[in-house]
Design a protein around this motif. Sequence first.
Motif, short mmCIF file in Angstrom:
data_model
loop_
_atom_site.label_atom_id
_atom_site.label_comp_id
_atom_site.label_asym_id
_atom_site.label_seq_id
_atom_site.Cartn_x
_atom_site.Cartn_y
_atom_site.Cartn_z
N THR A 46 0.81 -1.22 0.00
CA THR A 46 0.00 0.00 0.00
C THR A 46 0.84 1.27 0.00
OG1 THR A 46 -0.16 0.02 2.42
CG2 THR A 46 -1.89 -1.16 1.21
N ASP A 65 2.70 4.98 7.60
CA ASP A 65 1.47 5.74 7.71
C ASP A 65 0.37 4.79 8.21
OD1 ASP A 65 -1.00 6.99 7.31
OD2 ASP A 65 -0.37 7.95 5.44
N ALA A 83 2.77 2.47 2.23
CA ALA A 83 2.58 3.18 3.50
C ALA A 83 3.89 3.58 4.16
CB ALA A 83 1.77 2.30 4.45
N LYS A 85 -2.66 4.03 5.97
CA LYS A 85 -2.46 3.20 4.78
C LYS A 85 -2.10 1.76 5.10
CE LYS A 85 -0.78 6.84 1.65
NZ LYS A 85 0.39 7.23 0.84
#
Length: 55
Positions: free
Chosen positions: A21, A33, A23, A36
């Motif tokens: 993702t 993150d 992230a 995410k």
Amino acid sequence: MAYHITDDCIACGACQPECPTEAISAGDIYVIDPDKCIDCGACASVCPVDAPQPE
């Protein structure tokens, strides 16, 4: 629940391309993150110092 990266991170970059993702972002230590992160553990499976940990 999301993963986070501990201060043990050596900024080797192994985790970032494994994240499906996107992230994970680079820095002095890498950062995930939480919005995410899908809690898949792909980052943890490649980290040489076990820095990504579940919250």
